[in-house]
Design a protein around this motif. Structure first.
Motif, PDB file in Angstrom:
ATOM      1  N   ALA A 147       6.430 -41.956 -20.592  1.00 52.96           N
ATOM      2  CA  ALA A 147       7.014 -40.883 -19.774  1.00 52.96           C
ATOM      3  C   ALA A 147       8.217 -41.395 -18.977  1.00 52.96           C
ATOM      4  O   ALA A 147       9.228 -40.695 -18.851  1.00 52.96           O
ATOM      5  N   ALA A 148       8.120 -42.601 -18.436  1.00 54.74           N
ATOM      6  CA  ALA A 148       9.225 -43.167 -17.652  1.00 54.74           C
ATOM      7  C   ALA A 148      10.451 -43.407 -18.529  1.00 54.74           C
ATOM      8  O   ALA A 148      11.587 -43.075 -18.141  1.00 54.74           O
ATOM      9  N   ILE A 149      10.250 -43.968 -19.704  1.00 59.48           N
ATOM     10  CA  ILE A 149      11.370 -44.228 -20.615  1.00 59.48           C
ATOM     11  C   ILE A 149      12.015 -42.911 -21.036  1.00 59.48           C
ATOM     12  O   ILE A 149      13.243 -42.772 -21.030  1.00 59.48           O
ATOM     13  N   LYS A 150      11.195 -41.927 -21.359  1.00 63.21           N
ATOM     14  CA  LYS A 150      11.729 -40.617 -21.767  1.00 63.21           C
ATOM     15  C   LYS A 150      12.505 -39.951 -20.632  1.00 63.21           C
ATOM     16  O   LYS A 150      13.509 -39.276 -20.873  1.00 63.21           O
ATOM     17  N   LEU A 159      10.261 -46.066 -10.767  1.00 66.34           N
ATOM     18  CA  LEU A 159       9.709 -47.247 -10.106  1.00 66.34           C
ATOM     19  C   LEU A 159       8.190 -47.314 -10.228  1.00 66.34           C
ATOM     20  O   LEU A 159       7.520 -46.302 -10.412  1.00 66.34           O
ATOM     21  N   ASN A 160       7.671 -48.538 -10.047  1.00 66.78           N
ATOM     22  CA  ASN A 160       6.232 -48.810  -9.913  1.00 66.78           C
ATOM     23  C   ASN A 160       5.404 -48.299 -11.080  1.00 66.78           C
ATOM     24  O   ASN A 160       4.383 -47.642 -10.909  1.00 66.78           O
ATOM     25  N   ILE A 161       5.834 -48.653 -12.292  1.00 64.89           N
ATOM     26  CA  ILE A 161       5.107 -48.266 -13.501  1.00 64.89           C
ATOM     27  C   ILE A 161       4.211 -49.430 -13.949  1.00 64.89           C
ATOM     28  O   ILE A 161       4.651 -50.576 -13.989  1.00 64.89           O
ATOM     29  N   ASP A 162       2.987 -49.118 -14.300  1.00 65.53           N
ATOM     30  CA  ASP A 162       2.092 -50.105 -14.900  1.00 65.53           C
ATOM     31  C   ASP A 162       2.520 -50.255 -16.356  1.00 65.53           C
ATOM     32  O   ASP A 162       2.404 -49.302 -17.133  1.00 65.53           O
ATOM     33  N   PRO A 163       3.005 -51.431 -16.766  1.00 63.32           N
ATOM     34  CA  PRO A 163       3.508 -51.573 -18.129  1.00 63.32           C
ATOM     35  C   PRO A 163       2.423 -51.438 -19.199  1.00 63.32           C
ATOM     36  O   PRO A 163       2.733 -51.257 -20.375  1.00 63.32           O
ATOM     37  N   HIS A 164       1.182 -51.510 -18.798  1.00 57.28           N
ATOM     38  CA  HIS A 164       0.079 -51.423 -19.761  1.00 57.28           C
ATOM     39  C   HIS A 164      -0.563 -50.041 -19.778  1.00 57.28           C
ATOM     40  O   HIS A 164      -1.584 -49.841 -20.441  1.00 57.28           O
ATOM     41  N   ASN A 165       0.034 -49.098 -19.072  1.00 55.86           N
ATOM     42  CA  ASN A 165      -0.389 -47.704 -19.136  1.00 55.86           C
ATOM     43  C   ASN A 165       0.609 -46.994 -20.061  1.00 55.86           C
ATOM     44  O   ASN A 165       1.693 -46.587 -19.636  1.00 55.86           O
ATOM     45  N   ILE A 183       8.602 -51.403 -29.276  1.00 56.34           N
ATOM     46  CA  ILE A 183       9.183 -51.626 -27.941  1.00 56.34           C
ATOM     47  C   ILE A 183       8.086 -51.688 -26.886  1.00 56.34           C
ATOM     48  O   ILE A 183       8.107 -52.557 -26.008  1.00 56.34           O
ATOM     49  N   ILE A 184       7.113 -50.802 -26.967  1.00 52.79           N
ATOM     50  CA  ILE A 184       5.987 -50.834 -26.023  1.00 52.79           C
ATOM     51  C   ILE A 184       5.254 -52.167 -26.142  1.00 52.79           C
ATOM     52  O   ILE A 184       4.924 -52.797 -25.136  1.00 52.79           O
ATOM     53  N   PHE A 185       5.026 -52.635 -27.362  1.00 48.96           N
ATOM     54  CA  PHE A 185       4.370 -53.924 -27.586  1.00 48.96           C
ATOM     55  C   PHE A 185       5.162 -55.053 -26.930  1.00 48.96           C
ATOM     56  O   PHE A 185       4.598 -55.922 -26.258  1.00 48.96           O
ATOM     57  N   GLN A 186       6.488 -55.049 -27.116  1.00 54.16           N
ATOM     58  CA  GLN A 186       7.342 -56.092 -26.522  1.00 54.16           C
ATOM     59  C   GLN A 186       7.253 -56.067 -25.002  1.00 54.16           C
ATOM     60  O   GLN A 186       7.145 -57.122 -24.361  1.00 54.16           O
ATOM     61  N   ILE A 187       7.320 -54.878 -24.418  1.00 56.70           N
ATOM     62  CA  ILE A 187       7.243 -54.747 -22.955  1.00 56.70           C
ATOM     63  C   ILE A 187       5.913 -55.280 -22.447  1.00 56.70           C
ATOM     64  O   ILE A 187       5.861 -56.051 -21.484  1.00 56.70           O
ATOM     65  N   GLN A 188       4.833 -54.904 -23.101  1.00 63.24           N
ATOM     66  CA  GLN A 188       3.503 -55.321 -22.657  1.00 63.24           C
ATOM     67  C   GLN A 188       3.273 -56.810 -22.865  1.00 63.24           C
ATOM     68  O   GLN A 188       2.502 -57.430 -22.144  1.00 63.24           O
ATOM     69  N   ASN A 227      -0.937 -57.364 -13.978  1.00 62.94           N
ATOM     70  CA  ASN A 227      -1.045 -57.158 -12.529  1.00 62.94           C
ATOM     71  C   ASN A 227       0.307 -56.942 -11.845  1.00 62.94           C
ATOM     72  O   ASN A 227       0.385 -56.926 -10.629  1.00 62.94           O
ATOM     73  N   LYS A 228       1.369 -56.774 -12.626  1.00 64.91           N
ATOM     74  CA  LYS A 228       2.714 -56.554 -12.078  1.00 64.91           C
ATOM     75  C   LYS A 228       3.220 -55.176 -12.475  1.00 64.91           C
ATOM     76  O   LYS A 228       3.012 -54.718 -13.580  1.00 64.91           O
ATOM     77  N   LYS A 229       3.909 -54.525 -11.558  1.00 67.26           N
ATOM     78  CA  LYS A 229       4.542 -53.239 -11.833  1.00 67.26           C
ATOM     79  C   LYS A 229       5.962 -53.489 -12.342  1.00 67.26           C
ATOM     80  O   LYS A 229       6.563 -54.530 -12.068  1.00 67.26           O
ATOM     81  N   ILE A 230       6.497 -52.499 -13.051  1.00 65.43           N
ATOM     82  CA  ILE A 230       7.864 -52.593 -13.558  1.00 65.43           C
ATOM     83  C   ILE A 230       8.679 -51.390 -13.092  1.00 65.43           C
ATOM     84  O   ILE A 230       8.127 -50.404 -12.617  1.00 65.43           O
TER      85      ILE A 230
END
Length: 166
Positions: A90-93, A78-84, A40-45, A51-54
């Protein structure tokens, strides 16, 4: 089905809108997260640019139904870097944990990932009726002052209480 989840509704209408644009989105279920977080992380990234927040949003079957409206009941981050990875996980949890407050059966609940919108002129929530006496009309609560996306659902602003009845 009369009512769908937030994610299902957005997916259903995204190609039917001419005046509005739905941000780039990705949806998955809690059960899939529990089985394979890395995929899922791979798909999101893959979907969301560096350069976009999610925003990581709730999309629970418990949020809205014919008898209740539960806008703002579950967490969104809000304002999560999808590549962090650390912040994304942490946001998903956090969203999943907010589901656990109201139900023990959350495997089929959805998580909605969307690109954060910038340059907001107005944000709000649209209701298609009144669940107290079943009146049929559109009720729009909105904020056209702050430029933020969460003031209406959080009730955190004096500017989030504007209402339009149609």
């Amino acid at each position: 089905m009369i009512l769908n989840s937030k994610a299902d509704t957005l997916i259903k209408i995204q190609n039917k809108l001419n005046l509005f644009k739905i941000p780039n989105s990705h949806v998955f279920k809690v059960i899939n997260w529990n089985k394979d977080q890395n995929s899922i992380i791979f798909q999101i990234q893959k979907i969301f640019k560096k350069n976009k927040k999610i925003i990581v949003r709730s999309s629970s079957s418990l949020e809205d139904n014919l008898k209740t409206s539960a806008a703002g009941m579950f967490d969104s981050v809000l304002n999560i870097d999808p590549h962090n990875n650390r912040k994304l996980i942490a946001a998903i949890k956090k969203v999943i944990k907010s589901y656990n407050k109201y139900s023990n059966f959350i495997n089929d609940e959805q998580i909605l990932i969307q690109e954060m919108i910038t340059g907001i002129k107005m944000s709000g929530v649209i209701f298609t009726g009144n669940n107290i006496n079943n009146n049929s009309y559109y009720l729009i609560n909105y904020d056209d002052i702050t430029g933020l996306t969460d003031t209406v659902t959080s009730g955190s602003s004096a500017h989030s209480n504007k209402t339009l009845y149609i």
